[in-house]
Design an enzyme around this catalytic site. Structure first.
Site, PDB file in Angstrom:
ATOM      1  N   CYS A  47     -34.058  52.340  26.052  1.00 24.14           N
ATOM      2  CA  CYS A  47     -34.947  52.461  25.039  1.00 24.14           C
ATOM      3  C   CYS A  47     -35.019  51.265  24.322  1.00 24.14           C
ATOM      4  CB  CYS A  47     -34.904  53.806  24.431  1.00 24.14           C
ATOM      5  SG  CYS A  47     -36.333  54.242  23.254  1.00 24.14           S
ATOM      6  N   HIS A  65     -35.036  57.939  28.688  1.00 28.43           N
ATOM      7  CA  HIS A  65     -33.435  58.442  27.982  1.00 28.43           C
ATOM      8  C   HIS A  65     -32.770  59.114  29.244  1.00 28.43           C
ATOM      9  CE1 HIS A  65     -33.365  56.957  23.817  1.00 28.43           C
ATOM     10  NE2 HIS A  65     -34.764  57.207  23.788  1.00 28.43           N
ATOM     11  N   GLU A 118     -29.773  59.779  29.333  1.00 31.59           N
ATOM     12  CA  GLU A 118     -28.625  60.314  28.792  1.00 31.59           C
ATOM     13  C   GLU A 118     -28.936  61.621  27.991  1.00 31.59           C
ATOM     14  OE1 GLU A 118     -29.938  57.741  27.341  1.00 31.59           O
ATOM     15  OE2 GLU A 118     -30.412  58.376  25.626  1.00 31.59           O
TER      16      GLU A 118
END
Ligand SMILES: *[C@@H]1O[C@H](CO)[C@@H](O)[C@H](O)[C@H]1NC(C)=O
Ligand SMILES: *[C@@H]1O[C@H](CO)[C@@H](O)[C@H](O)[C@H]1NC(C)=O
Ligand SMILES: *[C@@H]1O[C@H](CO)[C@@H](O)[C@H](O)[C@H]1NC(C)=O
Ligand SMILES: *[C@@H]1O[C@H](CO)[C@@H](O)[C@H](O)[C@H]1NC(C)=O
Ligand SMILES: *[C@@H]1O[C@H](CO)[C@@H](O)[C@H](O)[C@H]1NC(C)=O
Length: 315
Positions: free
Chosen positions: A131, A241, A243
């Site tokens: 990001c 993203h 994660e």
């Protein structure tokens, strides 16, 4: 004999990806340590300390077999050089700082330049940007901010793979079902207002020469790059993203916790950690390693409605 050598050479090229690192022919480092860069905290974050690392990035790397060292901002150049020579890769996380003027930007420049030099000298040093980390890499490579406003906050999108993406270093070992989920299901979390449009990428010679586009997305109007890898350096960037699916739990749109999202997340982490395993930097002593690891800090629970469930706070 000739055939054996050829097979070995092809195998070696597949193993290390870069001819330079093959020359060294070193075994893999199964105790990789990856640095995550801290940043100035979000404006509305009430915590008394001023800088942080979201714990989800730490868990993400740990889940794939790496340990983590925080890289704190506002340290001396000497400290950064010493740390660079002790770690096996760098992760530039998401967040919300000025990617031209912040300390985060300044320190990422130092590590990017050290990584360029190391890789030039056949010292395989990988960088991963997520990001804001993706966006930071575009600035580091082009020396310009070429980002465009897009309508991409809190949406989950299926990736559009470019021609050849499936033979890229990043994706080529992904299981078929994971690639299919990424292409067909809405399992990538997007939480960004800015993007690198295909148009601006194509118009910038530096970026075009340096990065291969692996996937794109659109906000309905603007086509932007969602995944890329550098052609000649072990640098990787995702605008989405990975994660968040396994490790962030704020209940809002843009979040996705399906099995296929969690599985896709793992393969991205595993890929990056496998890149770090090709690096052989190490701390000068076990005491130095012990004192640097993130285990010296305790993550702080920000509450269930926080964009980052837990953060490590520093100064
Ligand atoms: C960096 O350190 C200097 C002096 O040590 C201090 O004045 C400055 O506020 C610090 N900046 C950050 C971002 O911590
Ligand atoms: C790395 O090599 C490239 C290509 O030869 C060169 O343009 C660049 O300046 C080098 N960078 C560093 C930091 O050595
Ligand atoms: C799924 O992705 C499509 C784009 O292919 C998008 O139009 C749609 O809004 C997404 N759905 C959700 C729930 O985010
Ligand atoms: C980037 O693209 C946007 C449109 O998407 C355009 O308005 C802007 O001028 C471009 N920036 C540069 C520096 O080319
Ligand atoms: C603030 O940062 C300092 C320095 O890293 C650390 O020792 C302290 O524990 C932090 N405070 C909190 C409340 O996290």
């Amino acid at each position: 004999m000739y055939r054996q050598v050829l097979v070995l050479a092809v195998f070696a090229a597949i193993q290390c990806g870069f001819p330079a690192s093959c020359a060294r022919n070193l075994p893999l480092n199964y105790r990789p340590i990856i640095g995550i860069l801290a940043q100035e905290k979000l404006e509305d974050d009430p915590h008394p300390n001023g800088t942080y690392i979201a714990a989800s990035y730490v868990k993400y790397l740990e889940s794939a077999g790496a340990r983590v060292v925080p890289i704190r901002i506002n340290r001396t150049r000497e400290e950064y050089e010493k740390l660079f020579n002790a770690i096996n890769g760098l992760l530039l996380p998401g967040g919300n700082v000025d990617i031209e003027k912040s300390q985060f930007a300044k320190v990422s420049r130092i590590f990017y330049d050290l990584a360029m030099k190391a890789n030039n000298d056949s010292d395989h040093f990988p960088i991963w940007g997520t990001c804001q980390g993706f966006q930071q890499l575009t600035v580091l490579t082009s020396n310009k901010n070429l980002l465009t406003l897009t309508d991409t906050k809190e949406v989950t999108l299926p990736l559009t793979f470019s021609k050849g993406a499936k033979t890229s270093r990043l994706f080529k070992k992904f299981p078929k079902d994971v690639l299919q989920s990424l292409a067909e299901e809405n399992i990538t979390s997007n939480f960004h207002s800015w993007s690198l449009s295909m148009q601006n990428y194509s118009a910038n010679a530096e970026l075009k020469r340096f990065y291969r586009v692996l996937t794109t997305n659109t906000d309905g109007k603007i086509e932007f790059i969602s995944t890329m890898e550098a052609s000649h350096y072990p640098f990787y960037a995702v605008q989405w993203h990975p994660e968040k699916s396994p490790f962030e739990w704020i209940d809002k749109s843009g979040m996705v916790h399906t099995s296929s999202a969690v599985k896709a997340s793992f393969y991205t982490a595993q890929f990056f950690v496998s890149e770090a395993m090709k690096n052989h930097h190490h701390f000068s002593s076990q005491i130095e390693e012990k004192n640097a690891l993130i285990y010296n800090y305790q993550p702080f629970f920000n509450g269930l409605d926080s964009i980052f469930l837990q953060n490590y706070y520093f100064d």
